[in-house]
Design a protein around this motif. Structure first.
Motif, PDB file in Angstrom:
ATOM      1  N   VAL A  44       0.875  -1.181   0.000  1.00 13.59           N
ATOM      2  CA  VAL A  44       0.000   0.000   0.000  1.00 13.59           C
ATOM      3  C   VAL A  44       0.913   1.232   0.000  1.00 13.59           C
ATOM      4  O   VAL A  44       1.623   1.472   0.981  1.00 13.59           O
ATOM      5  N   PRO A  45       0.944   1.993  -1.096  1.00  9.12           N
ATOM      6  CA  PRO A  45       1.913   3.090  -1.226  1.00  9.12           C
ATOM      7  C   PRO A  45       1.906   4.069  -0.056  1.00  9.12           C
ATOM      8  O   PRO A  45       2.964   4.463   0.438  1.00  9.12           O
ATOM      9  N   GLU A  46       0.731   4.442   0.416  1.00  6.87           N
ATOM     10  CA  GLU A  46       0.625   5.411   1.513  1.00  6.87           C
ATOM     11  C   GLU A  46       1.268   4.862   2.796  1.00  6.87           C
ATOM     12  O   GLU A  46       1.991   5.570   3.506  1.00  6.87           O
ATOM     13  N   VAL A  47       1.023   3.575   3.045  1.00  4.80           N
ATOM     14  CA  VAL A  47       1.619   2.931   4.225  1.00  4.80           C
ATOM     15  C   VAL A  47       3.137   2.872   4.048  1.00  4.80           C
ATOM     16  O   VAL A  47       3.904   3.149   4.966  1.00  4.80           O
ATOM     17  N   ALA A  48       3.581   2.551   2.830  1.00  2.33           N
ATOM     18  CA  ALA A  48       5.019   2.426   2.566  1.00  2.33           C
ATOM     19  C   ALA A  48       5.743   3.735   2.862  1.00  2.33           C
ATOM     20  O   ALA A  48       6.771   3.745   3.542  1.00  2.33           O
ATOM     21  N   SER A  49       5.212   4.854   2.374  1.00  4.87           N
ATOM     22  CA  SER A  49       5.949   6.104   2.563  1.00  4.87           C
ATOM     23  C   SER A  49       5.982   6.500   4.041  1.00  4.87           C
ATOM     24  O   SER A  49       6.997   6.974   4.541  1.00  4.87           O
ATOM     25  N   ARG A  50       4.883   6.264   4.764  1.00  9.27           N
ATOM     26  CA  ARG A  50       4.884   6.592   6.199  1.00  9.27           C
ATOM     27  C   ARG A  50       5.929   5.765   6.943  1.00  9.27           C
ATOM     28  O   ARG A  50       6.621   6.255   7.828  1.00  9.27           O
ATOM     29  N   LEU A  51       6.029   4.478   6.581  1.00  8.24           N
ATOM     30  CA  LEU A  51       6.997   3.613   7.276  1.00  8.24           C
ATOM     31  C   LEU A  51       8.437   3.980   6.910  1.00  8.24           C
ATOM     32  O   LEU A  51       9.327   3.935   7.758  1.00  8.24           O
TER      33      LEU A  51
END
Ligand code: KG4
Ligand code: ZN
Length: 337
Positions: free
Chosen positions: A41-48
């Protein structure tokens, strides 16, 4: 020259320290949170990435036994990849390069993969020219590499990448993600000749791949199985499906060798970890007098050591980026040619 490599193009936050082409330390922080979504999930990836990047850099620096002030340059992946993920690495690298007043080097993620096979050499130098079979979750390419930045695309997948074929096949077979390791492990107990899957393009004189028909063949094969049969024959089916993918890779690489006359070959990308692929390449290399080079297993999948090494070679030829370095989600190595 001490280079900090940073990689955040997908779901791994990675940092590495390289001195004069020799790896000192590297860290890969893999984001496991995506597993419950069945994909990245791109949004989750960038936050992590945002959470993990500082600890990853601190750990790599500490493992190398150096301090930030010792660094001579920072190499960072600026594409291809997920925009929100690339932004985290590139922004962090820009800030650090500004704060330490050291050069910034933007590296193409795929160029990093090309260098992974040379990370265990004495000084990270490559023996040009060579052919590289670059097979990952997003790409299946055969490159002719004449020198740093001198790349000619010899063949590519016209549809799915080899890693995608493994991942989609594993999903159909009810195995885990990522599919490559899952299929490889299931296939260990199976017969690779139990099911006859197609070998697209066999016998043709170009070096392109096609994997989508193979996945569809598996889909139809599974649809027509009697109930309960998949559970009984999963290992045989996985072994046969894996054998079909590997045969296609080998077959096209053999054509590339015939066409270019090159005798030096390296493999790269996540799929290059595959044991059957390595076995079959070894057998072919022994028979045909080819020099075959494999990345150590930990550098087949995404890591920052390969980014640092690619950055090192760019820096040696005087190529650095400005603080206006942008991200390029669709970057292609062909742009460098
Ligand atoms: O290079 P990579 O880590 O990420 C991308 O840039 O895509 O490659 C990931 C891909 C996945 O599709 C995964 O299933 C595949 O590499 N892979 C393998 C193996 N290990 C990872 N495929 C076949 N056999 C393996 N042992
Ligand atoms: Zn990759």
């Amino acid at each position: 020259m001490m280079i900090l490599g940073l990689e955040t193009s997908c779901d791994d936050t990675a940092a590495a320290v390289l001195v004069d082409g020799i790896l000192q330390a590297h860290v890969v922080s893999t984001q496991l949170d995506h597993d419950s979504y069945g994909g990245i999930v791109p949004e989750v990836a960038s936050r992590l990435h945002e959470q993990n990047i500082v600890p990853a850099v601190k750990t790599a620096i500490a493992k190398a036994g150096v301090s930030l002030g010792d660094l001579s340059a920072i190499a960072v992946t600026y594409g291809p990849g997920l925009a929100g993920s690339l932004v985290v690495g590139v922004s962090f690298a820009k800030g650090l390069s500004q704060a330490l007043d050291i050069p910034l080097i933007g590296v193409d993620h795929m160029e990093g993969h090309l260098w992974a096979g040379f990370l265990d050499g004495p000084d990270g130098a490559a023996d040009y020219p060579f052919l590289c079979l670059l097979v990952s979750g997003g790409h299946s390419h055969i490159w002719e590499v004449a020198g740093p930045g001198e790349y000619r695309l010899v063949g590519r997948s016209l549809d799915d990448a080899a890693g995608e074929a493994f991942d989609k096949g594993a999903r159909l077979l009810g195995l885990g993600f990522p599919g490559g390791p899952a299929i490889q492990s299931e296939a260990q107990h199976g017969d690779p000749e139990a099911v006859s899957f197609p070998r697209p393009f066999r016998g043709t004189d170009h070096c392109n791949f096609s994997f989508s028909g193979l996945k569809t063949a598996l889909q139809y094969y599974l649809r027509d199985l009697p109930p309960g049969e998949l559970d009984r024959r999963r290992a045989d089916i996985a072994a046969s499906y894996q054998a079909a993918i590997i045969d296609c890779l080998l077959d096209r690489l053999q054509v590339a060798v015939q066409q270019t006359g090159l005798k030096s070959i390296c493999i790269a990308g996540g799929v290059s970890a595959n044991a059957r692929l390595r076995d079959q390449l070894d057998t072919w290399a022994d028979k045909s007098g080819l020099a075959m080079r494999y990345p150590p297993l930990e550098f087949c999948t995404d890591n920052a050591a390969m980014i640092a090494l690619a950055g090192y070679h760019r820096h040696l030829v005087g190529e650095t980026s400005g603080l206006d370095l942008g991200i390029f989600p669709d970057l292609s190595l062909a742009h460098h040619a």
